[in-house]
Design a protein around this motif. Structure first.
Motif, PDB file in Angstrom:
ATOM      1  N   LEU B  18      36.230  95.199 127.378  1.00  0.00           N
ATOM      2  CA  LEU B  18      35.859  94.133 126.442  1.00  0.00           C
ATOM      3  C   LEU B  18      36.800  94.098 125.244  1.00  0.00           C
ATOM      4  N   HIS B  62      31.188  84.916 129.623  1.00  0.00           N
ATOM      5  CA  HIS B  62      30.444  84.530 128.425  1.00  0.00           C
ATOM      6  C   HIS B  62      31.255  84.912 127.201  1.00  0.00           C
ATOM      7  N   SER B  63      30.896  84.357 126.055  1.00  0.00           N
ATOM      8  CA  SER B  63      31.501  84.802 124.790  1.00  0.00           C
ATOM      9  C   SER B  63      30.382  85.063 123.792  1.00  0.00           C
ATOM     10  N   TYR B  64      30.461  86.207 123.135  1.00  0.00           N
ATOM     11  CA  TYR B  64      29.432  86.595 122.172  1.00  0.00           C
ATOM     12  C   TYR B  64      30.049  86.862 120.815  1.00  0.00           C
ATOM     13  N   GLU B  65      29.257  86.566 119.787  1.00  0.00           N
ATOM     14  CA  GLU B  65      29.665  86.883 118.425  1.00  0.00           C
ATOM     15  C   GLU B  65      28.876  88.119 117.991  1.00  0.00           C
ATOM     16  N   VAL B  66      29.584  89.117 117.488  1.00  0.00           N
ATOM     17  CA  VAL B  66      28.915  90.313 117.005  1.00  0.00           C
ATOM     18  C   VAL B  66      29.126  90.380 115.496  1.00  0.00           C
ATOM     19  N   GLN B  74      32.880  89.480 114.900  1.00  0.00           N
ATOM     20  CA  GLN B  74      33.889  89.691 115.929  1.00  0.00           C
ATOM     21  C   GLN B  74      33.495  88.883 117.169  1.00  0.00           C
ATOM     22  N   LEU B  75      34.483  88.283 117.817  1.00  0.00           N
ATOM     23  CA  LEU B  75      34.227  87.529 119.037  1.00  0.00           C
ATOM     24  C   LEU B  75      34.554  88.413 120.231  1.00  0.00           C
ATOM     25  N   VAL B  76      33.588  88.534 121.168  1.00  0.00           N
ATOM     26  CA  VAL B  76      33.800  89.385 122.344  1.00  0.00           C
ATOM     27  C   VAL B  76      33.659  88.525 123.595  1.00  0.00           C
ATOM     28  N   PHE B  78      33.207  88.179 127.538  1.00  0.00           N
ATOM     29  CA  PHE B  78      32.358  89.057 128.329  1.00  0.00           C
ATOM     30  C   PHE B  78      32.305  88.607 129.790  1.00  0.00           C
ATOM     31  N   PRO B 211      34.492  97.263 122.758  1.00  0.00           N
ATOM     32  CA  PRO B 211      35.640  96.996 121.890  1.00  0.00           C
ATOM     33  C   PRO B 211      35.957  98.239 121.061  1.00  0.00           C
TER      34      PRO B 211
END
Lengths: 287, 244
Positions: B18, B62-66, B74-76, B78, B211
């Motif tokens: 990731l 997928h894309s996730y914001e942490v 941070q954009l991850v 997935f 990450p």
């Protein structure tokens, strides 16, 4: 979960059909000749129609016989065996009753047990799924059995047992809703565990993998009806439990009570699917 | 029988990084391409040029914001495909035996000629790894490119899953996760690879590398502002505006 019409019809009709069959095979009420033809016919038609409806949601119904092979691990396969066995045993019992005027009681007991075991196997198809926390609980099986018994008592005209069983099923349904509403939260599965990113901060679904829907979102992320859930639950409670119990206290209202109960159970089953949250919805930022 | 094997000789699977995935979706396209032209029913699209297109894919990003407690979000990106679980719930629920886990390499597969399309395996999977094909009406899932990895007609460097072969960022790794000496196992060891939804008890073979922690202001100290006070014309404008 997507409330497929075929599955709602299947669980409702075969549940009631096998419930009725269980009572008839126990000799409640004692039947002969044409009355036996009518009541057993009704039970076989309901159970059979439900089972046929269940094949409508298959992608390849022509291969349905293969579903008998995996009884060692699959509840769906066990259900196929139990349903066939129950119908065969009840068929033999009914044939002896109608054509030979003989009541083979032990065969009736066996058929009754197999009928209820079929309902239990149906319930376990849903209750086994850890991915749907609302269903993954003993109350799912208890409720399926309670509704089958209540419907069976009602359709076989056992007024007082029916009132007690219907009210019991109603209480169980209320309990299932009350505890089921928080079971997803209690399951511990969240977007944080789904992505493994929870330790780093608050995880939010930023962008889905595609702009349109897919099989998963259509099948498992069904959210349309939830805003009316409370109203629908209230109507279903009244139709399935309250109206039949009150009508059974009056004379000559059996068919009306049965119709109300059937409509109510259809609504309950619609809610059973529509309200169930699959954990895959978390990946899409939904529930 | 859809009983799960008690032991598999190898545990082939993917390790997904990731930290390096850039979210380009090249693996999605490579997967769709290979699995449309090779083993099993093609991965279909329905109404592909219409108002309601829908298609089956074995791999989706997928894309996730942490958002950490402090600092910027941070954009991850997935990637998610079948994790070839050791305790695969999709296999045991199958009524026909179409779903199975292979003893020799642990790959979870669907025998499409036995599949009745009941969809119960897709319900049993917590990861959304199975999709019913909209045209063929059988269950489709990642095969770990079983028709590539053992395919001796392909050049050796191509004998890995299409998604791994195509990834431009090197974010996908393929290997035997039951062998502690394999590169994938060592990668998991070194980077603290994790299971998705461990509480579901599926024991996934595929692992995800989180990450890396990094100081995102790595270059900032080198970019100290060089002109704190304006000079010349700007200094005059500054004082003139200040007096207004």
């Amino acid at each position: 979960m997507h409330p497929a019409r075929s599955l709602i019809l299947f669980t409702t009709l075969s549940g009631l059909g096998f419930g009725l069959l269980a009572f008839l095979c126990l000799g409640l009420p004692p039947l002969t000749s044409w009355a036996a033809v009518f009541f057993f016919g009704l039970a076989f038609v309901m159970a059979g129609a439900g089972l046929i409806a269940s094949t409508f949601h298959l992608g390849h119904p022509e291969r349905a016989l293969k579903a008998f092979t995996q009884w060692r691990s699959s509840w769906l396969s066990r259900e196929a065996w139990l349903a066939t066995a129950a119908l065969a045993a009840a068929g033999l019992y009914a044939a002896a009753l109608i054509f030979a005027d003989t009541r083979v009681a032990p065969l009736g007991w066996l058929a009754a047990v197999l009928s209820l075991a079929t309902v239990y196997a149906t319930s376990m198809i849903y209750a086994q799924l850890k991915t749907v926390p609302r269903w993954h609980h003993w109350s799912t099986s208890a409720l399926f059995l309670a509704l089958a018994l209540a419907g069976g008592a009602l359709l076989s005209g056992q007024a007082w047992p029916a009132i007690v069983l219907i009210l019991g099923a109603g209480v169980l349904q209320f309990y299932a809703w009350k505890t089921g509403d928080r079971r997803l939260a209690d399951s511990g599965t969240t977007l944080a565990t789904a992505t493994g990113l929870g330790a780093r901060g608050e995880v939010r679904a930023f962008e889905p993998p595609h702009t349109g829907p897919n099989y998963l979102t259509r099948e498992m992320v069904f959210v349309v009806a939830r805003k009316h859930a409370l109203k629908l639950r209230s109507i279903a409670l009244v139709l399935a439990f309250l109206v039949p119990s009150l009508l059974l206290l009056l004379p000559y209202t059996l068919s009306l009570a049965a119709a109300a109960h059937l409509a109510g159970v259809l609504m309950l089953r619609w809610l059973f699917f529509a309200e169930a949250e699959h954990v895959v919805g978390l990946y899409y930022g939904k529930r | 029988m859809t009983d799960l094997p008690t032991h598999t000789d190898r545990s082939l699977g993917l390790v997904i990084d990731l930290d390096t995935c850039v979210g380009c979706h090249a693996c999605v396209v490579a997967c769709k391409g290979w699995n449309t032209e090779n083993y099993g029913a093609p991965l279909a699209d329905a109404d592909a040029y219409g108002a309601q297109p829908i298609g089956s894919f074995l791999n989706r990003i997928h894309s996730y914001e942490v958002q950490p407690a402090e600092g910027p979000a941070q954009l991850v990106h997935f990637p998610k495909s079948c994790l070839h679980c050791d305790d695969a719930p999709c296999v045991t629920v199958c009524p026909t035996g179409a779903s199975y886990k292979r003893v020799e390499d642990g790959i979870v597969l669907v025998n499409e000629t036995d599949c009745i399309g009941c969809g119960l395996c897709a319900w049993a999977c917590p990861y959304g790894a199975r999709e019913l094909d909209p045209v063929e009406k059988v269950m489709k899932k990642c095969t770990l490119c079983v028709d590539r990895i053992y395919n001796e007609t392909l050049p050796e460097e191509d004998r890995e899953p299409a998604c791994v072969r195509t990834c431009p960022a090197g974010a996908r790794h393929f290997g035997d996760l039951s062998d502690p000496q394999s590169t994938v196992s060592q990668l998991v060891e070194a980077r603290g690879g994790i299971d998705l939804m461990p509480e579901q008890g599926t024991k996934p073979v595929n692992k995800y590398l989180p990450p890396r922690d990094r100081d995102i202001d790595l270059l900032a100290p080198l970019l100290e502002p060089v002109a704190e006070e304006p000079r010349g014309l700007l200094a005059w404008v500054d004082t003139a505006l200040g007096k207004l």
